[in-house]
Design an enzyme around this catalytic site. Structure first.
Site, PDB file in Angstrom:
ATOM      1  N   MET A  52     -53.631  27.612   8.291  1.00 12.49           N
ATOM      2  CA  MET A  52     -52.399  28.126   8.897  1.00 12.49           C
ATOM      3  C   MET A  52     -52.215  29.540   8.359  1.00 12.49           C
ATOM      4  SD  MET A  52     -50.234  24.619   8.591  1.00 12.49           S
ATOM      5  CE  MET A  52     -51.408  23.936   7.435  1.00 12.49           C
ATOM      6  N   MET A  67     -51.869  27.632   3.718  1.00 10.14           N
ATOM      7  CA  MET A  67     -50.764  28.378   4.343  1.00 10.14           C
ATOM      8  C   MET A  67     -50.587  29.720   3.650  1.00 10.14           C
ATOM      9  SD  MET A  67     -47.939  25.373   4.463  1.00 10.14           S
ATOM     10  CE  MET A  67     -48.258  23.787   5.217  1.00 10.14           C
TER      11      MET A  67
HETATM   12  C1  DX5 Z   1     -47.876  20.667   8.261  1.00 13.37           C
HETATM   13  C2  DX5 Z   1     -49.249  20.293   7.771  1.00 13.37           C
HETATM   14  C3  DX5 Z   1     -49.480  18.836   7.679  1.00 13.37           C
HETATM   15  C4  DX5 Z   1     -48.595  18.103   6.707  1.00 13.37           C
HETATM   16  C5  DX5 Z   1     -48.375  16.723   7.258  1.00 13.37           C
HETATM   17  O1  DX5 Z   1     -47.796  22.030   8.431  1.00 13.37           O
HETATM   18  O2  DX5 Z   1     -50.244  20.832   8.606  1.00 13.37           O
HETATM   19  O3  DX5 Z   1     -50.845  18.526   7.438  1.00 13.37           O
HETATM   20  O4  DX5 Z   1     -49.133  18.011   5.424  1.00 13.37           O
HETATM   21  O5  DX5 Z   1     -47.496  16.066   6.427  1.00 13.37           O
HETATM   22  P1  DX5 Z   1     -46.709  14.741   6.861  1.00 13.37           P
HETATM   23  O6  DX5 Z   1     -47.750  13.702   7.123  1.00 13.37           O
HETATM   24  O7  DX5 Z   1     -45.864  14.472   5.655  1.00 13.37           O
HETATM   25  O8  DX5 Z   1     -45.907  15.089   8.078  1.00 13.37           O
HETATM   26 ZN    ZN Z   2     -52.394  20.111   8.487  1.00 14.43          ZN
END
Ligand code: DX5
Ligand code: ZN
Length: 222
Positions: A67, A36
């Site tokens: 992301m 991210m």
């Molecule tokens: C969110 C991420 C996910 C996140 C999922 O932006 O892309 O991969 O780590 O986490 P959980 O399983 O805790 O929702």
């Molecule tokens: Zn993810």
């Protein structure tokens, strides 16, 4: 085939190598790596050096979820760092078809992620070129959020399209997946399951084995 992709965003970063080994040992064949940039999503997570350090630790498929804005700038670096699958967001690519080709030229598998509000129709012309579609079942940026229920319809609709076209595209689902809803996600047509909090929160080996059991049972394609 079904795959479990534990998301290291929920890991304890002071024990990252150890925890990555634990999920692999307990049966996870993918490792979901959330990058991210603080622009495409509000948070900043980690980047290339972390992937490079983890590569010698694990033989899991490195499933790198970018992301980030304009991911084309870094595709080669992510491949060289050890990514096996590079997933970009349709919303962050000006020339999605070019980006997909670029990922393939680098020798990686290409994934395309869609935010919850993004319609499947953005994939209409490129679907045959995509190895994996990532359906976001939360708005990206944070772990531990609640699964958005309309994602089930989206997964079903996408699986139908893929089948009608005779493709073997993987469907990955990411966000808010737990042992309580994973069967429903699989039944809707997903075959790559991302789980962060539900794997790393608590006993990692027990959680991973519980997920892999459900995935094995739900596997219609083995
Ligand atoms: C969110 C991420 C996910 C996140 C999922 O932006 O892309 O991969 O780590 O986490 P959980 O399983 O805790 O929702
Ligand atoms: Zn993810």
């Amino acid at each position: 085939m079904n795959h479990l992709a534990p998301s290291i965003l929920a890991a304890d970063f002071s024990k990252l190598g150890e925890q990555v080994l634990s999920v692999r040992k307990a049966g996870a064949d993918y490792l979901h790596i959330d990058v991210m940039d603080g622009m495409f999503v509000p948070s900043i997570s980690f980047g290339l050096p972390v992937i490079r350090s983890l590569r010698p630790v694990s033989d899991a498929v490195f499933d790198v979820h970018l992301m980030i804005e304009e991911p084309d700038r870094y595709l080669k670096e992510f491949k060289d760092a050890g990514a096996d699958i590079i997933t970009v967001h349709a919303e962050s690519c000006k020339h999605l078809e070019r980006t997909i080709s670029h990922i393939h030229e680098l020798g990686a598998k290409a994934g395309v992620a869609l935010n919850p509000a993004t319609p499947l129709s953005v994939l209409d012309y490129v679907l045959p070129e995509v190895d994996m579609v990532l359906i976001m079942s939360v708005n990206p940026g944070f772990g531990g959020q609640k699964f958005i229920d309309f994602s089930f319809d989206k997964i079903r609709e996408l699986r139908k399209k893929i089948n009608e076209l005779g493709l073997d595209t993987d469907i990955e689902v990411d966000g808010g997946i737990s042992l309580d809803n994973v069967s429903k996600v699989l039944e809707a047509g997903a075959n790559v399951i991302v789980a962060g909090t539900a794997v790393f929160g608590g006993d990692i080996s027990v959680n991973t084995s519980a997920f892999t059991e459900v995935l094995k049972r739900g596997d219609k394609r083995v």
